[in-house]
Design a protein around this motif. Structure first.
Motif, short mmCIF file in Angstrom:
data_model
loop_
_atom_site.label_atom_id
_atom_site.label_comp_id
_atom_site.label_asym_id
_atom_site.label_seq_id
_atom_site.Cartn_x
_atom_site.Cartn_y
_atom_site.Cartn_z
N PRO A 93 0.80 -1.23 0.00
CA PRO A 93 0.00 0.00 0.00
C PRO A 93 0.84 1.28 0.00
O PRO A 93 1.94 1.30 0.55
CB PRO A 93 -0.80 -0.08 1.31
CG PRO A 93 -0.74 -1.50 1.71
CD PRO A 93 0.58 -2.01 1.21
N GLN A 94 0.28 2.32 -0.61
CA GLN A 94 0.86 3.65 -0.45
C GLN A 94 -0.10 4.42 0.46
O GLN A 94 -0.01 4.34 1.67
CB GLN A 94 1.08 4.32 -1.80
CG GLN A 94 1.91 5.59 -1.65
CD GLN A 94 2.50 6.06 -2.95
OE1 GLN A 94 2.99 5.26 -3.75
NE2 GLN A 94 2.45 7.36 -3.16
N CYS A 95 -1.14 5.07 -0.08
CA CYS A 95 -2.11 5.71 0.83
C CYS A 95 -3.03 4.66 1.46
O CYS A 95 -3.57 4.86 2.54
CB CYS A 95 -2.94 6.75 0.09
SG CYS A 95 -4.31 6.07 -0.89
N GLY A 96 -3.21 3.53 0.77
CA GLY A 96 -3.98 2.42 1.32
C GLY A 96 -5.45 2.40 0.97
O GLY A 96 -6.13 1.39 1.18
N PHE A 97 -5.99 3.49 0.41
CA PHE A 97 -7.44 3.58 0.24
C PHE A 97 -8.03 2.48 -0.64
O PHE A 97 -9.07 1.92 -0.33
CB PHE A 97 -7.82 4.96 -0.33
CG PHE A 97 -9.29 5.24 -0.23
CD1 PHE A 97 -9.83 5.74 0.94
CD2 PHE A 97 -10.15 4.96 -1.29
CE1 PHE A 97 -11.18 5.97 1.06
CE2 PHE A 97 -11.51 5.18 -1.18
CZ PHE A 97 -12.03 5.69 0.00
N CYS A 98 -7.34 2.16 -1.71
CA CYS A 98 -7.88 1.16 -2.65
C CYS A 98 -7.63 -0.27 -2.20
O CYS A 98 -8.16 -1.21 -2.79
CB CYS A 98 -7.24 1.35 -4.03
SG CYS A 98 -5.51 0.79 -4.06
N GLN A 99 -6.74 -0.44 -1.20
CA GLN A 99 -6.18 -1.78 -0.93
C GLN A 99 -7.21 -2.82 -0.45
O GLN A 99 -7.10 -3.99 -0.83
CB GLN A 99 -5.00 -1.69 0.03
CG GLN A 99 -3.83 -0.87 -0.52
CD GLN A 99 -3.17 -1.47 -1.76
OE1 GLN A 99 -3.12 -2.69 -1.90
NE2 GLN A 99 -2.69 -0.63 -2.66
N PRO A 100 -8.22 -2.44 0.37
CA PRO A 100 -9.20 -3.47 0.72
C PRO A 100 -9.84 -4.10 -0.52
O PRO A 100 -9.99 -5.33 -0.61
CB PRO A 100 -10.22 -2.71 1.57
CG PRO A 100 -9.43 -1.59 2.17
CD PRO A 100 -8.46 -1.18 1.09
N ILE A 129 -8.92 0.25 -9.36
CA ILE A 129 -8.03 1.38 -9.70
C ILE A 129 -7.23 1.79 -8.46
O ILE A 129 -7.76 1.80 -7.35
CB ILE A 129 -8.88 2.57 -10.20
CG1 ILE A 129 -9.53 2.17 -11.53
CG2 ILE A 129 -8.06 3.84 -10.36
CD1 ILE A 129 -10.58 3.11 -12.01
N CYS A 130 -5.95 2.09 -8.69
CA CYS A 130 -5.10 2.59 -7.60
C CYS A 130 -4.52 3.93 -8.04
O CYS A 130 -3.70 3.98 -8.95
CB CYS A 130 -3.96 1.61 -7.30
SG CYS A 130 -2.82 2.26 -6.05
N ARG A 131 -4.96 4.99 -7.38
CA ARG A 131 -4.47 6.32 -7.75
C ARG A 131 -2.99 6.47 -7.44
O ARG A 131 -2.31 7.34 -7.98
CB ARG A 131 -5.26 7.40 -7.00
CG ARG A 131 -6.69 7.52 -7.44
CD ARG A 131 -7.43 8.49 -6.52
NE ARG A 131 -8.85 8.52 -6.82
CZ ARG A 131 -9.72 7.62 -6.39
NH1 ARG A 131 -9.32 6.62 -5.64
NH2 ARG A 131 -11.00 7.71 -6.69
N CYS A 132 -2.48 5.67 -6.51
CA CYS A 132 -1.06 5.76 -6.16
C CYS A 132 -0.18 4.91 -7.07
O CYS A 132 1.03 4.91 -6.92
CB CYS A 132 -0.85 5.31 -4.71
SG CYS A 132 -1.80 6.24 -3.51
N GLY A 133 -0.79 4.15 -7.96
CA GLY A 133 -0.01 3.37 -8.93
C GLY A 133 0.76 2.21 -8.33
O GLY A 133 1.91 1.97 -8.71
N THR A 134 0.15 1.47 -7.42
CA THR A 134 0.85 0.35 -6.79
C THR A 134 0.71 -0.96 -7.58
O THR A 134 0.96 -2.04 -7.04
CB THR A 134 0.33 0.11 -5.34
OG1 THR A 134 -1.06 -0.23 -5.40
CG2 THR A 134 0.50 1.34 -4.47
N TYR A 135 0.33 -0.86 -8.84
CA TYR A 135 0.01 -2.06 -9.62
C TYR A 135 1.14 -3.09 -9.69
O TYR A 135 0.90 -4.28 -9.65
CB TYR A 135 -0.41 -1.67 -11.05
CG TYR A 135 -1.60 -0.74 -11.09
CD1 TYR A 135 -2.87 -1.21 -10.74
CD2 TYR A 135 -1.46 0.58 -11.46
CE1 TYR A 135 -3.96 -0.36 -10.77
CE2 TYR A 135 -2.55 1.44 -11.49
CZ TYR A 135 -3.79 0.96 -11.14
OH TYR A 135 -4.87 1.79 -11.16
FE1 FES Z 1 -3.42 4.80 -2.73
FE2 FES Z 1 -4.11 2.60 -4.05
S1 FES Z 1 -2.62 2.78 -2.46
S2 FES Z 1 -5.11 4.50 -4.09
#
Ligand code: FES
Ligand code: FES
Length: 158
Positions: A93-100, A129-135
Motif C-alpha cells: 500500500p501507499q495511501c492504502g485507500f484502494c487496498q481493501p 483502480i489505484c491512484r497511487c499506482g501500486t500495480y
Molecule cells: Fe493509494 Fe491505491 S494505495 S489509491
C-alpha cells in the motif's frame, strides 16, 4: 428484517431493500473495510465477494445478496492467510485507500486460479483502480501469495 451471511456469520438488518450493501456493511454492521470511492461501480474500492465473485457493493442493493455468501476484506485472512502476509512483505500500500478492494479481488482470483500468470492477474485486477499506482507491487504480491500457497500445500502433502 434482512438476513445476511457475511464472513460466515449471520446478521439481521432492518434496512430498505434498495440500500447499497456498502452502506449496510459500514453503517449497520460495522465492517468499514470496504471503501466508498466513486459510488458508480468503476473504481473497485468497495469490492466484496458474492458467492466467490467480486461485486461493487456501492451499486448493489442489499435485497440482491440476502440469500448469498458475502466475504469482505475483514474475512480474507480466514479464507487465505497468504494474501495479507504477501502484501505486508512487499509493502504494497501507499495511501492504502484502494487496498481493501485490491485484496478482495486478489482472493477471488487465487480461489479460481491458484497460480495466475501476469496476464491473468492484470485481467482479474483491471477493475480495481489505484491512484497511487501500486500495480506492480500488487502483481508481485499476488505471485508471492500464490507461491506461499504452493509451499504450504507441498508441506501438507496436498
Ligand atoms: Fe493509494 Fe491505491 S494505495 S489509491
Ligand atoms: Fe464502488 Fe467505486 S466505490 S466501484
Amino acid at each position: 428484517m434482512i438476513h445476511l451471511n457475511i464472513n460466515g456469520k449471520i446478521h439481521e438488518v432492518d434496512v430498505p431493500p434498495e440500500m447499497p450493501i456498502l452502506w449496510v456493511l459500514r453503517d449497520f454492521i460495522g465492517l468499514t473495510g470496504a471503501k466508498f470511492g466513486c459510488g458508480l461501480g468503476v473504481c473497485g474500492s468497495c469490492t466484496v465477494l458474492l458467492n466467490g465473485s467480486p461485486i461493487r457493493s456501492c451499486i448493489t442493493p442489499v435485497s440482491l445478496v440476502k440469500d448469498s455468501e458475502l466475504i469482505t476484506v475483514e474475512g480474507v485472512e480466514s479464507e487465505n492467510t497468504n494474501i495479507q502476509k504477501a502484501w505486508e512483505e512487499l509493502n504494497v500500500p501507499q495511501c492504502g485507500f484502494c487496498q481493501p478492494g485490491q485484496v478482495v479481488s486478489a482472493l477471488a482470483l487465487l480461489k479460481k486460479n491458484p497460480k495466475p500468470s501476469d496476464k491473468d492477474i492484470d485481467t482479474a485486477m483491471s477493475g480495481n483502480i489505484c491512484r497511487c499506482g501500486t500495480y506492480v507491487r500488487i502483481r508481485k504480491a499476488i505471485h508471492l501469495a500464490a507461491e506461499m500457497g504452493e509451499e504450504s500445500s507441498k508441506s501438507e502433502g496436498i
